[in-house]
Scaffold this active site. Structure first.
Site, mmCIF file in Angstrom:
data_model
loop_
_atom_site.group_PDB
_atom_site.id
_atom_site.type_symbol
_atom_site.label_atom_id
_atom_site.label_comp_id
_atom_site.label_asym_id
_atom_site.label_seq_id
_atom_site.Cartn_x
_atom_site.Cartn_y
_atom_site.Cartn_z
ATOM 1 N N GLN A 102 -2.368 -3.037 8.310
ATOM 2 C CA GLN A 102 -2.571 -3.906 8.342
ATOM 3 C C GLN A 102 -0.777 -4.863 7.311
ATOM 4 O O GLN A 102 -1.032 -6.244 7.197
ATOM 5 C CB GLN A 102 -4.084 -4.460 6.781
ATOM 6 C CG GLN A 102 -4.677 -4.220 7.141
ATOM 7 C CD GLN A 102 -5.689 -4.160 6.384
ATOM 8 O OE1 GLN A 102 -5.239 -3.364 5.704
ATOM 9 N NE2 GLN A 102 -6.240 -4.756 6.669
ATOM 10 N N HIS A 122 -0.892 -8.037 11.787
ATOM 11 C CA HIS A 122 -1.044 -8.768 11.249
ATOM 12 C C HIS A 122 0.900 -9.110 11.694
ATOM 13 O O HIS A 122 1.134 -10.381 10.696
ATOM 14 C CB HIS A 122 -1.163 -9.036 9.756
ATOM 15 C CG HIS A 122 -2.548 -8.507 9.330
ATOM 16 N ND1 HIS A 122 -2.531 -8.517 8.118
ATOM 17 C CD2 HIS A 122 -3.749 -8.563 10.022
ATOM 18 C CE1 HIS A 122 -4.702 -8.429 8.115
ATOM 19 N NE2 HIS A 122 -4.395 -8.559 9.205
#
Ligand SMILES: [Zn+2]
Length: 250
Positions: A102, A122
């Site tokens: 992430q 992300h």
């Protein structure tokens, strides 16, 4: 003496034929990168810029680049820590097939995990890209030009807006990264979730998916997480020292 929980983790890794590592902000806070969601984090200071606002307003694009320049010093000073190095060791030994992350800081790559084995859910904030043609841009020349006239950058190739290569609020999840993360999750027999509170979706769906497919789930995080209840092993410990002592990496 090695903590018995760390010994258990080592045994689980030894028994595994295909492990996957999943990381969140917790591993990078040990490198001095603030967790954006924590008190005092960037998102408690500023309202995040929604993707639709970035597209719609030149003033928002200007503000996004101002913030990026303001925050970038912390990021460029940060170095991979012992936790990153231990994970790179697991990947390079063939113990873990990939790292799903992430994080947007690029520290897994800098610690020695090959680019193609890092799956960024992300995106990545250490470079920029054109939103239209995906042409890659390095940050230093963008910063230098922006400081002259605060003109938000546009693509030399197609005129599209240039943005850091991260996924903003309201921006669609990257299709290819999501697909690869799902394939890796389905194929693993051991899923190591490290430094994530496992509450943000769709990221948190991966450990659940791994469990449903019969993999064992290990959670390593300083605080409790949303999925402690379904894990086979929960380690509420510091990440760097734990992974370091398990792998023997300093
Ligand atoms: Zn372009």
């Amino acid at each position: 003496m090695i903590d018995s929980r760390i010994a258990t983790l080592r045994e689980m890794l030894n028994a595994s034929r295909r492990a996957v590592v999943f990381t969140g902000a917790g591993i990078s806070t040990e490198s001095g990168i603030p967790d954006f969601r924590s008190p005092g984090g960037i998102w408690t200071k500023y309202q995040p810029i929604e993707f639709s606002d970035f597209l719609a307003s030149k003033e928002m694009r200007r503000e996004a680049w101002r913030r990026k320049i303001g925050a970038d010093e912390t990021l460029t000073r940060a170095e991979p820590n012992r936790g990153h190095r231990a994970i790179a060791h697991l990947v390079n030994q063939g113990k873990a097939t990939s790292v799903i992350t992430q994080n947007i800081d690029g520290l897994h790559q800098r610690s020695g995990v090959p680019d193609e084995k890092v799956i960024e859910l992300h995106g990545n904030t250490t470079y920029a890209a054109c939103l239209q043609c995906e042409h890659r841009y390095e940050l230093a020349p963008i910063f230098a030009a922006f400081k002259v006239d605060e003109e938000p950058p546009v693509c030399d190739e197609c005129g599209g807006f240039v943005k850091t290569a991260t996924i903003s609020f309201g921006q669609q999840m990257p299709f290819e990264a999501m697909r690869r993360a799902q394939l890796e999750t389905d194929a693993c027999d051991l899923f190591l979730a490290i430094g994530s509170s496992l509450v943000v979706y769709p990221a948190a769906s991966f450990p659940i998916r791994a469990k449903q497919n019969g993999a064992r789930l290990v959670i390593l995080n300083r605080e409790r997480t949303g999925l402690d209840g379904i894990a086979d092993l929960v380690l509420k410990l510091e990440i760097g020292p734990t992974l370091g002592s398990m792998t023997g990496v300093q």
